[in-house]
Design a protein around this motif. Structure first.
Motif, short mmCIF file in Angstrom:
data_model
loop_
_atom_site.label_atom_id
_atom_site.label_comp_id
_atom_site.label_asym_id
_atom_site.label_seq_id
_atom_site.Cartn_x
_atom_site.Cartn_y
_atom_site.Cartn_z
N LEU A 180 49.08 29.97 -53.69
CA LEU A 180 48.13 30.58 -52.33
C LEU A 180 47.45 29.11 -51.19
O LEU A 180 47.24 29.60 -50.02
CB LEU A 180 46.88 31.60 -53.38
N ASP A 237 58.74 34.80 -52.99
CA ASP A 237 57.31 34.79 -53.26
C ASP A 237 56.25 33.50 -53.16
O ASP A 237 55.06 33.95 -53.62
CB ASP A 237 56.26 35.81 -54.64
N ASP A 295 50.90 42.94 -53.24
CA ASP A 295 51.13 41.65 -53.08
C ASP A 295 50.11 42.08 -51.67
O ASP A 295 50.60 41.35 -51.04
CB ASP A 295 52.47 41.12 -52.76
N PHE A 319 49.46 38.38 -50.90
CA PHE A 319 49.81 37.50 -50.06
C PHE A 319 50.88 37.57 -48.85
O PHE A 319 50.35 37.39 -47.17
CB PHE A 319 50.89 36.70 -50.69
N VAL A 370 52.39 28.74 -37.96
CA VAL A 370 51.67 29.17 -37.23
C VAL A 370 50.63 27.50 -36.43
O VAL A 370 51.24 27.29 -34.64
CB VAL A 370 50.10 28.59 -38.40
N LEU A 425 58.56 41.90 -43.48
CA LEU A 425 57.87 41.20 -44.21
C LEU A 425 56.89 41.77 -44.94
O LEU A 425 56.46 41.40 -46.37
CB LEU A 425 56.58 39.97 -43.56
N ALA A 433 60.00 35.17 -43.53
CA ALA A 433 59.70 36.59 -44.26
C ALA A 433 60.63 36.55 -45.46
O ALA A 433 61.01 36.99 -46.36
CB ALA A 433 59.97 37.13 -43.12
N PHE A 457 54.40 29.08 -43.69
CA PHE A 457 53.98 30.01 -43.03
C PHE A 457 53.09 29.10 -42.26
O PHE A 457 52.60 29.31 -41.30
CB PHE A 457 52.84 30.58 -43.53
N VAL A 508 59.60 34.68 -48.31
CA VAL A 508 58.94 34.98 -48.87
C VAL A 508 58.97 36.51 -50.24
O VAL A 508 59.41 36.57 -51.21
CB VAL A 508 57.42 35.57 -48.70
N LEU A 530 49.64 37.05 -44.27
CA LEU A 530 50.93 36.23 -43.41
C LEU A 530 51.05 37.32 -42.23
O LEU A 530 51.17 37.31 -41.31
CB LEU A 530 52.03 36.08 -44.44
N VAL A 531 51.38 38.11 -42.77
CA VAL A 531 51.44 39.87 -41.58
C VAL A 531 50.24 39.84 -40.40
O VAL A 531 50.11 39.43 -39.70
CB VAL A 531 51.88 40.83 -41.96
N THR A 588 48.48 37.08 -39.94
CA THR A 588 48.28 36.28 -39.21
C THR A 588 49.73 36.19 -38.20
O THR A 588 48.96 35.56 -37.00
CB THR A 588 48.32 34.65 -40.53
#
Lengths: 492, 112, 490
Positions: C61, C178, B65, B67, C131, B54, C171, C127, C174, B71-72, B74
């Motif tokens: 975002l 992106d 980046d 973003f 969670v 990731l 992952a 994402f 992303v 994520l990582v 979290t």
């Protein structure tokens, strides 16, 4: 009032069911009062509706329950035929059931589901679309199950299991059939039969077989009748309900609807489906009679007799001629009245004197003359002797068969009448002409209020069965009403 | 392979490849090992590999980046919480077993 | 803070409060149940175009909360189920002293699951979904651990593996696009290797969470061993989140990528689950495993619906059938687990054969069980019937007779195993003797009313078909595609 009339007919038993479920056993007097009050009110509503419908009014209540699928309650003349029958017999069966059980365990449950059953039967009669019909048909299955298994012993639970396996499998086949048909022609409304032109004959035949096969379970057509004799494990009021008021009638009624209001007689004749169905009904008539002859248990004999008699209705519907239709429809009513008489008598005999086997019937006529008189009227009617109502049905069926060039049906009717005589007359002989066994104590038949409530309903239905035969030519007799239905568009 | 090592490093592909290897190793361990504690560790190896992928794949030649980084982070928090929770359960299970039958905890470790 | 945020924030607040209050934290449910039910009802009745951005970040975002039809129905059902289960658990008579600590941990876990489920149903961010998935899994595992630690540990490991597979898929997404927003992905997704790999990984992970055959192995032991309120939450809610995320992925984010073959694989697995789960349920002698295997079967219908939704240009019927089946199952299964818990407690046994005499002894509870049976089997009138009817209609219209056959046979098999349990209640007392008179206390009050209310709702759903179908279609992916204009939060 006009549009809500059908809703009222469904709502009233719901009230009775709610009251029955909610009141504890110690308030049983209130429960009985509520049940009888509602049943009587409903009878009054039906009387009003009969009058209005005879003048040509049609009551309808509509609600979109899923997009594209309407929930329709529609009171046409055919619906009212069945509604009147079930409401009238419901009132009598309620009186009878109150006396029959007196004070037993689980009665709130029993009367609750009993009312739900009648609700479902009324709904089946008034359904205006195939989906509405299916909803009530399933509700009927569900509400009947606790009644069949009411006693809770192994035999009853087994009967309940068998009943469910037969009826659920049947319902599923029926549902698959109507959904298949709906995927071809859109929502099926009975008042406006779908246009079936352009659909391959094979598809139509398969759908017909699925639907009739599914409905035939409740109507107890051979070889789908197996649950009915098993269900005899249930108490007598339930048997009356199963055989006369609601369940088998719902099946037979639905087959009439299928043939006349979904497929239409033209299509059925074109596909050549009428004759095989008539043949199957004939086989059932003879088979049921033969099996009835072989039973030594009174209720079992009556059960097989139902298997045989209900197929008269289907026979009438499948012959597709004016007289045959009238014969079938009128038998829907006549069979109900006569069979409920027989079952209420059988229950009374078992309840008062412990008579269950046919061999025990000796001399019953001397000890319980009113009961046995009613029983005799019912039995003679089943055989088809004038002036009892059963004669009218068979007469019209016979003429109808000749009209439709199906003379073999007359032979079936004659053979069945002979068999009926063979299994009913020995009962009457034993009851009236043989002396009672010496060890049987004498009883006073109508000693208490409870005894009268147990026996008089059967006497009333026996009188009605006689009346329906003698006054068959009057406008509001079952025959008059059936003729009205047949004239009012059934034979277009 | 014509990519020189610095390019691999700068584009983050090295991280991704390493991460993939870790995922494979961890997965192998998870499948072959039976003891819950070992399985928990194996799962953590897989997690570490995923975070590497990731983070690494999100890294451009000139700028990083933010973003994937978010994520990582979290993901790591979640992983730590879950690991703690799993470990607590394993401890609890060991305690109950020990209390129930003191002699029988050897057959819990069929060593691979 | 809008009420939409409150749907997630409030349960978290209750969780914190429950942790701090300790033993008296149990009373919080009296506040939480009506509050959350009110919020969920508000959400369900909201005008159809209410999407709302959280925080100050714009897409890609920012985190978009979207109240589409699926979210509205699921959140409402979740509020009803947790509310009823909570009140049921509140009325639970005090346990043996040793279990006090366990009872205390129950409440924070319930609120954690509530927050996670609500957030998961609302969010469109992959994402974020991870969670929420972990929040729900954590709560679910801990709840399962209240019954059997071994089953919970097994569940935990498998769930963890599923989460990681899902995370790996995220992952890759992303890296490739992106962005992790479902709506944005729907506009850019292409069928290349990376995308397919990502989707495959995420799907595999989520199928584990949703317990679709053959990845259901963890479910029956965990659900059967847990205490009744916990089982109810596990079967009703924990399983559904995985399903909802799969719906987001397959019909929205990667709708352009998924082909009929892949959809039929899911549908086929669903069909196999229906048959397999039913047969396993028929083979059980004990009541709770029977109910748990019934969940395996019922989950199958959710996925059986996938090819039916994708197989037509006007999927509103199949879509509604799928969604309503999820909702009806939540209500009916929670009711069934609660009722089963009461019944088993009353007879102090766990076998189906022990249930004799209950129809007489606890009519309310047996009625609740019976109504749940009606809905689960798909008999009218009930939410289960409406859902199966819509699915069956869709299957027949599309000529998918295999799926139609499974729908029909599944209903019949359900009748076989569910009525076996129900008719056992009508049997006379097992082993009649003097001790049977002292058979457990007849529970009334809230404990018996909670399952009855849930089962009653499952039945009532059958009368509100049109309205529910309309709600389920709100902002559905197959409806007119809406282009989101990023806007700052009001």
């Amino acid at each position: 009032m006009m549009t809500f009339a059908p809703l009222l007919l469904v709502f009233l038993p719901l009230v009775a069911a709610g009251v029955s479920f909610a009141l504890p056993e110690r308030l049983s007097a209130w429960r009985n009062a509520a049940n009888l009050g509602v049943a009587f009110t409903k009878l009054l509503v039906v009387a009003y509706l009969l009058n209005a419908t005879e003048a040509g009014l049609v009551f309808e209540w509509r609600y979109e329950f899923l997009p594209g699928h309407d929930f329709v309650l529609r009171l046409d003349r055919l619906a009212l035929l069945f509604v009147t029958l079930s409401v009238f017999l419901w009132l009598l069966t309620t009186i009878y059931a109150i006396a029959y059980f007196d004070r037993g365990p689980n009665l709130p449950r029993f009367f609750g589901f009993f009312n739900l059953c009648v609700l479902a039967a009324t709904g089946v009669a008034m359904s205006g679309t195939a989906i509405t019909f299916f909803l009530f048909y399933e509700l009927l299955t569900l509400a009947t199950w606790p009644l069949v298994a009411h006693k809770g012993d192994d035999k009853s639970l087994r009967a309940g299991r068998i009943y469910l396996s037969y009826t659920l499998a049947g319902s599923v086949a029926f549902l698959a059939g109507i959904l298949w048909l709906q995927s071809l022609v859109g929502a099926i409304e009975f008042a406006a039969p779908p246009d079936l032109t352009g659909i391959p004959a094979l598809t139509l035949t398969l759908i017909f077989i699925l639907c009739i096969g599914g409905l035939g379970v409740k109507a107890a057509i051979f070889p789908l009748h197996g649950w009915l004799p098993e269900a005899m494990a249930a108490p007598a009021p339930v048997s009356a309900l199963l055989h006369a008021v609601a369940v088998v009638k719902a099946g037979a009624f639905a087959i009439v609807r299928m043939i006349y209001d979904v497929y239409g007689i033209g299509t059925v004749a074109e596909l050549g489906l009428g004759v095989p169905l008539a043949a199957l009904a004939s086989v059932t008539i003879l088979y049921g009679s033969v099996r009835a002859l072989m039973q030594s248990d009174l209720k079992k004999r009556l059960a097989y007799s139902t298997v045989s008699q209900v197929s008269y209705i289907i026979l009438g519907a499948s012959l597709i001629g004016p007289y045959a239709v009238i014969g079938g429809l009128v038998h829907l009513v006549h069979q109900g009245i006569m069979k409920i008489t027989l079952f209420m008598c059988a229950g009374a005999l078992a309840n008062r004197m412990g008579i269950k086997a046919i061999a025990d019937l000796d001399g019953a006529g001397r000890l319980m003359p009113v009961t046995m008189a009613a029983f005799s009227v019912g039995a003679l009617g089943m055989i088809g002797l004038p002036p009892v109502a059963g004669f009218i049905s068979k007469w019209y069926l016979g003429i109808g068969a000749l009209q439709s060039d199906a003379a073999w049906v007359v032979a079936v009717l004659a053979g069945s009448s002979l068999l009926n005589a063979a299994y009913f007359l020995p009962l009457l002989y034993r009851a009236w002409l043989l002396p009672p066994p010496p060890d049987r104590p004498a009883i006073r038949e109508l000693a208490t209020t409870r005894d009268r409530m147990l026996i008089l309903p059967a006497a009333v239905t026996a009188l009605v069965a006689l009346g329906a035969g003698i006054f068959a030519s009057l406008p509001f007799s079952p025959l008059g009403w059936a003729t009205l239905i047949a004239e009012g568009g059934y034979l277009r | 392979m014509d990519l020189p090592l610095p390019v691999l490093l700068s584009t983050g592909h090295l991280y991704a490849v390493t991460g993939a290897a870790l995922v494979g190793l961890g997965l192998y361990a998870f499948i072959t090992l039976r003891h819950p504690l070992r399985q928990l560790l194996a799962v953590n190896v897989v997690g570490a590999g995923i975070f590497l992928i990731l983070g690494g794949l999100g890294r451009g030649p000139d700028a990083t980046d933010p973003f994937p980084q978010a994520l990582v982070i979290t993901g790591i928090v979640v992983a730590v919480a879950l690991t703690a929770f799993g470990a607590a359960m394993i401890v609890r299970q060991a305690q109950t077993r020990a209390a129930a039958k003191p002699a029988a905890d050897d057959n819990e470790n069929p060593a691979p | 803070m809008s009420p939409l945020d409150l749907l997630m924030a409030a349960p978290l607040g209750f969780m914190a409060a429950a942790l701090m209050l300790g033993p008296s934290g149990r009373w919080l449910i009296l506040l939480a149940a009506p509050l959350m039910a009110g919020l969920a009802l508000w959400l369900a009745l909201l005008p159809p175009d209410a999407a709302y951005l959280v925080g100050q970040w714009d897409l890609p975002l920012g985190i978009l909360l979207r109240a589409d039809g699926v979210a509205r129905l699921m959140i409402l059902a979740t509020a009803l189920v947790i509310g009823a289960v909570g009140l049921h658990a509140l009325a639970e008579p005090p346990e043996k002293p040793g279990h006090a600590a366990q009872a205390e941990t129950f409440w924070p876990l319930v609120y954690l699951m509530w927050a996670g489920a609500n957030a998961g149903f609302l969010t469109t961010d992959l994402f974020n979904l991870y969670v929420t998935l972990e929040m729900v899994s954590l709560a679910a595992v801990a709840l399962a651990a209240m019954g059997s630690l071994a089953a919970a540990l097994r569940y935990f490991m498998i769930a963890l593996l599923g989460s990681l597979a899902y995370l790996l898929g995220v992952a890759l997404t992303v890296a490739r696009y992106d962005t992790v927003d479902v709506i944005l992905l729907a506009q850019v997704a292409e069928a290349d290797l990376a995308t397919l790999l990502a989707l495959g990984l995420m799907t595999a992970g989520l199928l584990i969470k949703a317990a679709l055959f053959p990845m259901h192995g963890w479910l029956p032991p965990a659900h059967a061993a847990a205490p009744a309120p916990a089982s109810a939450l596990l079967s009703a809610i924990a399983v559904k989140l995985g399903f909802v995320i799969l719906v987001r992925l397959w019909f929205e984010a990667f709708a352009a990528v998924t082909g009929p073959a892949a959809l039929h694989v899911l549908g086929g697995l669903g069909a196999a689950a229906v048959i397999y789960g039913s047969i396993q349920a028929m083979r059980q002698d004990r009541l709770k495993p029977l109910v748990a295997y019934s969940t395996v079967a019922q989950v199958g219908y959710l996925f059986l619906a996938f090819p039916l939704v994708a197989g037509t240009v006007e999927p509103s019927g199949a879509w509604a059938g799928m969604t309503l089946h999820g909702v009806a199952h939540m209500l009916a299964k929670a009711a069934m687990f609660l009722a089963a818990g009461l019944m088993l407690k009353a007879v102090a046994g766990d076998r189906i054969a022990d249930l004799g005499g209950l129809a007489q002894a606890m009519p309310l509870t047996v009625t609740a069980f019976g109504l749940a049976v009606v809905s689960l089997m798909g008999l009218p009138p009930s939410g289960g019937f409406t859902a199966k009817f819509l699915l069956l209609s869709a299957a027949i219209e599309q000529g998918a007779f295999l799926y139609a056959g499974v729908l029909v046979i599944g209903g019949l098999l359900a009748a076989v195993y569910l009525f076996r349990a129900l008719s056992a209640c009508f049997a006379p007392l097992a082993g009649a003797g003097p001790d049977t008179a002292s058979r457990g206390p007849v529970t009334g009050g809230v404990q018996a009313v909670a399952p009855l209310a849930l089962a009653g709702l499952a039945i009532v759903m059958g009368f509100a078909g049109t309205a529910l179908v309309d709600v389920s279609a709100i902002e559905a992916p197959w409806a007119t595609p809406t282009v989101i204009q990023p806007e700052a939060a009001p």
